[in-house]
Design an enzyme around this catalytic site. Structure first.
Site, PDB file in Angstrom:
ATOM      1  N   GLY A 148      51.675  29.283  40.709  1.00 49.21           N
ATOM      2  CA  GLY A 148      52.109  30.617  41.148  1.00 49.21           C
ATOM      3  C   GLY A 148      52.068  31.645  40.037  1.00 49.21           C
ATOM      4  N   LEU A 149      50.927  32.308  39.918  1.00 49.60           N
ATOM      5  CA  LEU A 149      50.783  33.365  38.907  1.00 49.60           C
ATOM      6  C   LEU A 149      50.668  34.738  39.592  1.00 49.60           C
ATOM      7  CD1 LEU A 149      50.343  34.218  35.914  1.00 49.60           C
ATOM      8  CD2 LEU A 149      47.903  33.785  36.241  1.00 49.60           C
ATOM      9  N   PRO A 202      51.942  40.534  44.280  1.00 47.27           N
ATOM     10  CA  PRO A 202      51.358  41.618  45.077  1.00 47.27           C
ATOM     11  C   PRO A 202      50.676  42.683  44.212  1.00 47.27           C
ATOM     12  CG  PRO A 202      53.531  41.055  45.906  1.00 47.27           C
ATOM     13  CD  PRO A 202      53.327  40.236  44.674  1.00 47.27           C
ATOM     14  N   GLU A 240      40.753  32.736  40.390  1.00 51.26           N
ATOM     15  CA  GLU A 240      40.571  32.109  39.063  1.00 51.26           C
ATOM     16  C   GLU A 240      39.623  32.928  38.175  1.00 51.26           C
ATOM     17  OE1 GLU A 240      41.151  28.172  38.484  1.00 51.26           O
ATOM     18  OE2 GLU A 240      41.787  27.687  40.511  1.00 51.26           O
TER      19      GLU A 240
HETATM   20  C1  LIG Z   1      41.979  32.306  48.930  1.00 47.26           C
HETATM   21  C2  LIG Z   1      42.718  32.660  47.682  1.00 47.26           C
HETATM   22  C3  LIG Z   1      43.524  31.706  47.067  1.00 47.26           C
HETATM   23  C4  LIG Z   1      44.245  32.019  45.902  1.00 47.26           C
HETATM   24  N1  LIG Z   1      45.086  31.081  45.341  1.00 47.26           N
HETATM   25  C5  LIG Z   1      45.865  31.416  44.271  1.00 47.26           C
HETATM   26  C6  LIG Z   1      46.820  30.485  43.727  1.00 47.26           C
HETATM   27  O1  LIG Z   1      46.943  29.343  44.195  1.00 47.26           O
HETATM   28  N2  LIG Z   1      47.622  30.893  42.712  1.00 47.26           N
HETATM   29  C7  LIG Z   1      47.534  32.139  42.148  1.00 47.26           C
HETATM   30  O2  LIG Z   1      48.293  32.431  41.227  1.00 47.26           O
HETATM   31  N3  LIG Z   1      46.630  33.049  42.651  1.00 47.26           N
HETATM   32  C8  LIG Z   1      45.801  32.712  43.683  1.00 47.26           C
HETATM   33  N4  LIG Z   1      44.893  33.623  44.213  1.00 47.26           N
HETATM   34  C9  LIG Z   1      44.873  34.977  43.657  1.00 47.26           C
HETATM   35  C10 LIG Z   1      43.660  35.278  42.803  1.00 47.26           C
HETATM   36  O3  LIG Z   1      43.690  34.559  41.602  1.00 47.26           O
HETATM   37  C11 LIG Z   1      43.599  36.802  42.596  1.00 47.26           C
HETATM   38  O4  LIG Z   1      43.308  37.364  43.843  1.00 47.26           O
HETATM   39  C12 LIG Z   1      42.528  37.186  41.581  1.00 47.26           C
HETATM   40  O5  LIG Z   1      42.958  36.864  40.285  1.00 47.26           O
HETATM   41  C13 LIG Z   1      42.180  38.685  41.633  1.00 47.26           C
HETATM   42  O6  LIG Z   1      43.318  39.459  41.587  1.00 47.26           O
HETATM   43  P1  LIG Z   1      43.561  40.649  42.656  1.00 47.26           P
HETATM   44  O7  LIG Z   1      43.329  40.095  44.013  1.00 47.26           O
HETATM   45  O8  LIG Z   1      44.907  41.205  42.360  1.00 47.26           O
HETATM   46  O9  LIG Z   1      42.455  41.684  42.349  1.00 47.26           O
HETATM   47  P2  LIG Z   1      42.526  42.862  41.217  1.00 47.26           P
HETATM   48  O10 LIG Z   1      42.951  42.257  39.952  1.00 47.26           O
HETATM   49  O11 LIG Z   1      43.353  43.967  41.756  1.00 47.26           O
HETATM   50  O12 LIG Z   1      41.037  43.297  41.167  1.00 47.26           O
HETATM   51  C14 LIG Z   1      40.453  44.189  42.116  1.00 47.26           C
HETATM   52  C15 LIG Z   1      39.027  44.506  41.661  1.00 47.26           C
HETATM   53  O13 LIG Z   1      39.055  45.169  40.392  1.00 47.26           O
HETATM   54  C16 LIG Z   1      38.258  44.466  39.458  1.00 47.26           C
HETATM   55  N5  LIG Z   1      38.861  44.538  38.139  1.00 47.26           N
HETATM   56  C17 LIG Z   1      40.142  44.311  37.790  1.00 47.26           C
HETATM   57  N6  LIG Z   1      40.306  44.478  36.483  1.00 47.26           N
HETATM   58  C18 LIG Z   1      39.091  44.809  35.961  1.00 47.26           C
HETATM   59  C19 LIG Z   1      38.599  45.116  34.656  1.00 47.26           C
HETATM   60  N7  LIG Z   1      39.380  45.065  33.579  1.00 47.26           N
HETATM   61  N8  LIG Z   1      37.294  45.436  34.527  1.00 47.26           N
HETATM   62  C20 LIG Z   1      36.464  45.438  35.592  1.00 47.26           C
HETATM   63  N9  LIG Z   1      36.865  45.187  36.847  1.00 47.26           N
HETATM   64  C21 LIG Z   1      38.170  44.864  37.026  1.00 47.26           C
HETATM   65  C22 LIG Z   1      38.253  43.022  39.952  1.00 47.26           C
HETATM   66  O14 LIG Z   1      37.153  42.281  39.430  1.00 47.26           O
HETATM   67  C23 LIG Z   1      38.168  43.249  41.443  1.00 47.26           C
HETATM   68  O15 LIG Z   1      36.836  43.519  41.786  1.00 47.26           O
HETATM   69  C24 LIG Z   1      44.140  33.314  45.350  1.00 47.26           C
HETATM   70  C25 LIG Z   1      43.289  34.266  45.948  1.00 47.26           C
HETATM   71  C26 LIG Z   1      42.584  33.947  47.088  1.00 47.26           C
HETATM   72  C27 LIG Z   1      41.693  34.987  47.714  1.00 47.26           C
END
Ligand SMILES: Cc1cc2nc3c(=O)[nH]c(=O)nc-3n(C[C@H](O)[C@H](O)[C@H](O)COP(=O)(O)OP(=O)(O)OC[C@H]3O[C@@H](n4cnc5c(N)ncnc54)[C@H](O)[C@@H]3O)c2cc1C
Length: 401
Positions: free
Chosen positions: A124-125, A128, A367
């Protein structure tokens, strides 16, 4: 590097392939259509030794090497991404982290039952308002006597409604939280049974529908100090360490998905005729199939190299990141082309390629998104980033098969 798999590896590959092909493949369309996570698969995976794969026997695991973990992931995702996700969070992100960073007491209480499949674990990292930007998490852990009181919310957590134990990341230093200094973050093992813990499933998700993804709420959850993983302030390093293992499983799994797209496309191209010939004899269709094969072989070599480094106990953040980025991007190409080769039938869930197309996108995002991995790889080349040895590393495999 030896490119040959051992008999032990082949046997594992074969048994996972047979199990997933027999127990899951015939039902996956229905599980996916009805958004059903089938808990009955967990004891079966445990009896195959998969839930403790790569965990040493002394901690209740199967004692297999890290290549075995990758092979299992490839075979599981060949059938469905939801199966591989179980290994990613339970073994890759959680159990291997406890193996490296946990105390002997934590290993006895949590790692052993996890490796034996009696308890399921997740990671859990994400929150929202913070995914890629892990320093942006808002969850806090306040020390009170011999406990930490954790308050916050986690989002997009795989197995949120299934797992018994969660590795939760929270700020223990409020000043460093304001300064976004990651040395103020800590990691904790939180049990579902702790008062104040609740979870729910995300119902609007459009991929990995036979998997469970949800949210966690931590409302002043009291966690005993014995459940602090590593030292106070090491949480961010632990999260990054965990991702090295999780990304490896995602890379190997995405490689399996490319193979599934390739096999489905080859079969369809030999069966479907247009203009009086099998569509496989059209050059543009051949091109798509050939690209699937080159992507499959390249993705496989990349995750094998990462697994080989893990077996040797060598640092592999850079190589694992590259394997994850390449394999997931290639799986998206393969799934898109597989749908195309199937024509309108690819646009229907009567054929599996539509499911592959929906499933592959998640792995491009979690990831480390594609963009985050691009930045990482460029930063290594530009000298903006280097890996420093960590206090705890993944143990090398003592007895290689
Ligand atoms: C099916 C599924 C299962 C998951 N399971 C887990 C889990 O078990 N545990 C857990 O902790 N998380 C989990 N996640 C969460 C996942 O790790 C995050 O969704 C992911 O890290 C992206 O974060 P975000 O959705 O907040 O997107 P954001 O970080 O908001 O990114 C939005 C967009 O902006 C871009 N972006 C952000 N920062 C930059 C930058 N510095 N430069 C260029 N582009 C950038 C991103 O690449 C992306 O295109 C899961 C997600 C999904 C979809």
């Amino acid at each position: 590097m030896d490119f040959d798999l051992t008999d032990e590896h082949r046997l594992l590959e074969q048994s996972v392939r047979e199990w997933a092909g027999r127990e899951v493949a015939p039902r996956i369309r229905e599980l996916d259509r009805t958004h059903t996570f089938d808990r009955r698969l967990l004891p079966q995976m445990a009896s195959l030794g998969l839930l403790g794969i790569s965990v040493p026997e002394q901690y209740g695991g199967s004692g297999m090497d890290y290549l075995s973990l990758g092979l299992a992931c490839e075979e599981l995702e060949y059938v469905d991404t939801s199966l591989r996700v179980i290994l990613s969070v339970h073994v890759g992100l959680n159990s291997l982290t406890l193996l490296s960073w946990g105390t002997e007491d934590q290993k006895a209480r949590y790692l052993v039952p996890q490796a034996q499949g009696e308890r399921i674990a997740t990671f859990g990292l994400t929150e929202p308002a913070a995914g890629s930007d892990a320093r942006g998490i808002q969850t806090v852990a306040v020390k009170n006597g011999d406990r930490y009181v954790i308050t916050g919310e986690k989002m997009w957590i795989s197995l949120a409604d299934v797992a018994d134990h969660v590795l939760v990341f929270a700020w223990t230093d409020q000043v460093k939280k304001k300064e976004r200094d990651p040395s103020g973050m800590s990691a904790f093992i939180v049990e579902r049974s702790f008062p104040g813990f609740s979870s729910g499933t995300l119902t609007e998700k459009w991929g990995i529908l036979a998997g469970n993804t949800g949210f966690l709420k931590l409302d002043e959850v009291e966690v005993p100090e014995e459940n602090l993983v590593g030292r106070e302030g090491e949480g961010f390093k632990i999260a990054m360490f965990a991702l090295d293992q999780g990304r490896f499983t995602v890379a190997a799994g995405a490689t399996g998905l490319i193979r599934a797209c390739r096999d489905a496309s080859v079969a369809y191209a030999k069966q479907r005729k247009t203009f009086g010939v099998e569509i496989g004899s059209h050059q543009l269709v051949k091109e798509m199939i050939a690209a699937m094969e080159s992507d499959y072989q390249a993705a496989r070599l990349l995750w094998l190299r990462s697994g080989w480094l893990k077996n040797a106990g060598r640092r592999n953040t850079r190589e694992t990141g590259l394997a994850k980025w390449f394999a997931t991007s290639a799986s998206e190409r393969a799934a898109g082309d597989a749908v195309e080769i199937h024509g309108a039938n690819g646009y229907s869930d009567e054929y599996p390629v539509g499911r592959f197309y929906r499933n592959c996108k998640g792995a491009v995002i979690y990831e480390g998104t594609r963009e985050i991995h691009k930045i990482m790889q460029a930063d290594y080349l530009l000298g903006y980033r280097e890996d420093r040895p960590s206090r705890c590393e993944l143990p090398a495999v003592e007895r290689l098969p």
